[in-house]
Motif scaffolding. Structure first.
Motif, short mmCIF file in Angstrom:
data_model
loop_
_atom_site.label_atom_id
_atom_site.label_comp_id
_atom_site.label_asym_id
_atom_site.label_seq_id
_atom_site.Cartn_x
_atom_site.Cartn_y
_atom_site.Cartn_z
N VAL A 92 0.84 -1.19 0.00
CA VAL A 92 0.00 0.00 0.00
C VAL A 92 0.88 1.25 0.00
CG1 VAL A 92 -1.72 1.35 1.26
CG2 VAL A 92 -1.87 -1.15 1.23
N SER A 93 0.62 2.14 -0.93
CA SER A 93 1.30 3.44 -0.96
C SER A 93 0.27 4.51 -0.62
CB SER A 93 1.90 3.70 -2.34
OG SER A 93 2.62 4.93 -2.35
N HIS A 94 0.58 5.31 0.38
CA HIS A 94 -0.34 6.36 0.84
C HIS A 94 -0.05 7.64 0.05
CE1 HIS A 94 -1.53 3.71 4.07
NE2 HIS A 94 -0.26 3.52 4.36
N GLU A 95 -0.87 7.90 -0.95
CA GLU A 95 -0.69 9.02 -1.85
C GLU A 95 -1.74 10.09 -1.58
OE1 GLU A 95 1.86 9.22 -3.98
OE2 GLU A 95 2.57 7.28 -3.26
N PRO A 96 -1.51 11.34 -2.04
CA PRO A 96 -2.49 12.41 -1.79
C PRO A 96 -3.89 12.07 -2.29
CG PRO A 96 -0.43 13.33 -2.60
CD PRO A 96 -0.30 11.84 -2.72
N GLN A 97 -3.98 11.30 -3.39
CA GLN A 97 -5.29 10.96 -3.93
C GLN A 97 -5.94 9.78 -3.23
OE1 GLN A 97 -2.37 10.40 -5.37
NE2 GLN A 97 -2.37 8.58 -6.69
N GLY A 98 -5.21 9.16 -2.28
CA GLY A 98 -5.73 8.01 -1.56
C GLY A 98 -4.75 6.85 -1.61
N ASP A 99 -5.12 5.75 -0.98
CA ASP A 99 -4.25 4.58 -0.94
C ASP A 99 -4.30 3.84 -2.28
OD1 ASP A 99 -3.75 5.30 1.63
OD2 ASP A 99 -4.89 3.67 2.56
N VAL A 100 -3.11 3.44 -2.76
CA VAL A 100 -3.01 2.71 -4.02
C VAL A 100 -2.11 1.50 -3.80
CG1 VAL A 100 -3.43 4.70 -5.51
CG2 VAL A 100 -1.11 4.23 -4.73
N GLY A 101 -2.11 0.57 -4.77
CA GLY A 101 -1.40 -0.68 -4.60
C GLY A 101 -0.26 -0.89 -5.57
N ILE A 102 0.14 -2.15 -5.72
CA ILE A 102 1.35 -2.48 -6.46
C ILE A 102 1.21 -2.22 -7.96
CG2 ILE A 102 0.72 -4.91 -6.78
CD1 ILE A 102 4.24 -3.37 -6.10
N GLU A 103 0.01 -2.35 -8.51
CA GLU A 103 -0.15 -2.08 -9.94
C GLU A 103 0.04 -0.61 -10.24
OE1 GLU A 103 -0.16 -4.24 -12.32
OE2 GLU A 103 0.06 -5.75 -10.75
N TRP A 104 -0.40 0.23 -9.32
CA TRP A 104 -0.15 1.67 -9.48
C TRP A 104 1.36 1.93 -9.47
CZ3 TRP A 104 2.50 5.00 -6.32
CH2 TRP A 104 2.37 6.37 -6.59
N TYR A 105 2.06 1.28 -8.55
CA TYR A 105 3.52 1.46 -8.47
C TYR A 105 4.17 1.04 -9.78
CZ TYR A 105 8.36 0.59 -7.06
OH TYR A 105 9.73 0.59 -7.00
N ARG A 106 3.78 -0.11 -10.32
CA ARG A 106 4.35 -0.58 -11.58
C ARG A 106 4.12 0.43 -12.70
NH1 ARG A 106 5.74 -5.31 -14.32
NH2 ARG A 106 5.27 -6.68 -12.55
N GLU A 107 2.91 0.94 -12.77
CA GLU A 107 2.56 1.88 -13.84
C GLU A 107 3.36 3.17 -13.74
OE1 GLU A 107 -1.36 4.36 -15.46
OE2 GLU A 107 -1.61 2.69 -14.05
N VAL A 108 3.45 3.73 -12.54
CA VAL A 108 4.13 5.02 -12.35
C VAL A 108 5.63 4.90 -12.58
CG1 VAL A 108 4.74 6.76 -10.63
CG2 VAL A 108 2.37 6.01 -10.86
N VAL A 109 6.25 3.89 -11.98
CA VAL A 109 7.69 3.72 -12.14
C VAL A 109 8.04 3.36 -13.59
CG1 VAL A 109 9.70 2.38 -11.41
CG2 VAL A 109 8.00 3.11 -9.72
N GLY A 110 7.22 2.51 -14.20
CA GLY A 110 7.46 2.16 -15.60
C GLY A 110 7.38 3.37 -16.51
N ALA A 111 6.41 4.25 -16.25
CA ALA A 111 6.27 5.46 -17.06
C ALA A 111 7.48 6.38 -16.88
CB ALA A 111 4.99 6.20 -16.68
N PHE A 112 8.02 6.43 -15.65
CA PHE A 112 9.19 7.28 -15.42
C PHE A 112 10.40 6.73 -16.15
CE2 PHE A 112 12.92 8.75 -13.08
CZ PHE A 112 12.66 10.12 -13.04
N PHE A 113 10.63 5.42 -16.08
CA PHE A 113 11.76 4.81 -16.79
C PHE A 113 11.63 5.03 -18.30
CE2 PHE A 113 12.46 1.37 -13.31
CZ PHE A 113 13.12 2.31 -12.52
N ALA A 114 10.41 4.93 -18.84
CA ALA A 114 10.20 5.11 -20.27
C ALA A 114 10.48 6.54 -20.71
CB ALA A 114 8.77 4.71 -20.64
N ALA A 115 10.17 7.49 -19.84
CA ALA A 115 10.37 8.90 -20.18
C ALA A 115 11.82 9.35 -19.97
CB ALA A 115 9.44 9.77 -19.34
#
Length: 279
Positions: A181-204
């Motif tokens: 669980v990652s506690h983000e300003p928009q609310g709690d999110v999980g591992i798929e959110w982490y994969r998506e965000v980190v993957g997008a950063f590496f791609a950019a």
């Protein structure tokens, strides 16, 4: 060797003294006049820090400062905190709105002889100001604990940096518990959110690297304080096309470890400033 308990006590006493609203006395007691403040690249000195924070009290008449979590090792202590209240006076050029706003941040302090001599901070000040105008929600989080050895935490930190700098997304994800669980300003999110965000950063940012600044371990808590540098030459990032611009920013991440993997996360960065540098 500095005792971790006394280090924690100094930092906690300093931050909780904000509730007494006498920062002149607090800074005199807890903050060295020779403070090295790394905030804003070192341009935000002790005097500026004191001046800015004193503006909180007339702007938020029910202002509160709450220490949410602390992780300490020898002379360094990381403090995760929440501050704010009802916006009843002008703050940072924004007229009183009557809205309730809270800022969650993480500071790393080095303590010597009972005073803070070095300071780093990671907070979303832009998001805090947006709450005063847009009413954006403030984040909250759990403080559950499970004991993990210091050696395990340090190995996990080293592996995290190794995999991040190799841009090995699958193995990075594998360092996290399935119910992470990652506690983000928009609310709690999980591992798929982490994969998506980190993957997008590496791609950019195909050349992005993370360099450790401070690592602090205590119980089942691990603080990852690092600098990220990368050049925007890859995919669009938050809708911004690549223009070859370089970003450089620091982050302070607090992680709770359970069964040798990342189970819970708290941390923010000034996303608006980073994105502004790409446009």
């Amino acid at each position: 060797m500095t005792d971790s308990r006394s280090t924690k006590d100094t930092a906690r006493s300093f931050y909780e003294s904000y509730n007494d609203r006498d920062l002149d006395a607090s800074f005199e007691k807890y903050v060295s006049t020779g403070l090295v403040n790394h905030v804003m690249g070192g341009t935000f000195d002790r005097a500026a820090w004191l001046t800015v924070d004193k503006t909180l009290f007339p702007a938020f008449e029910d202002f509160t400062f709450t220490v949410l979590d602390q992780v300490a090792e020898e002379s360094k202590v990381a403090t995760r905190y929440r501050l704010g209240g009802t916006h009843t006076g002008e703050f940072s050029g924004i007229p009183a709105s009557g809205k309730t706003a809270f800022l969650t941040g993480t500071a790393v302090d080095r303590v010597a002889d009972g005073r803070i001599v070095e300071h780093w901070a990671d907070l979303d000040f832009t998001g805090f100001l947006q709450q005063l105008t847009d009413g954006a929600p403030a984040g909250t989080g759990s403080t559950a604990t499970t004991r993990t050895t210091d050696e395990e935490l340090r190995r996990l930190a080293d592996e995290h940096y190794r995999l991040a700098n190799a841009h090995d997304l699958d193995e990075l994800v594998a360092l996290h518990a399935p119910d992470f669980v990652s506690h983000e300003p928009q609310g709690d999110v999980g591992i798929e959110w982490y994969r998506e965000v980190v993957g997008a950063f590496f791609a950019a940012f195909p050349d992005a690297t993370l360099t450790p600044v401070n690592t602090v371990v205590d119980g089942d808590r691990l603080v990852l304080h690092f600098e990220t540098v990368g050049t925007h030459t890859g995919a669009d990032f938050f809708g911004i096309p690549a223009a070859g611009k370089k970003v450089r920013f620091t982050e302070i991440r607090v992680r709770r470890i359970e069964d040798g993997r990342f189970a819970e996360h708290w941390g923010l960065y000034d996303q608006a400033t980073v994105l502004g540098g790409l446009q």
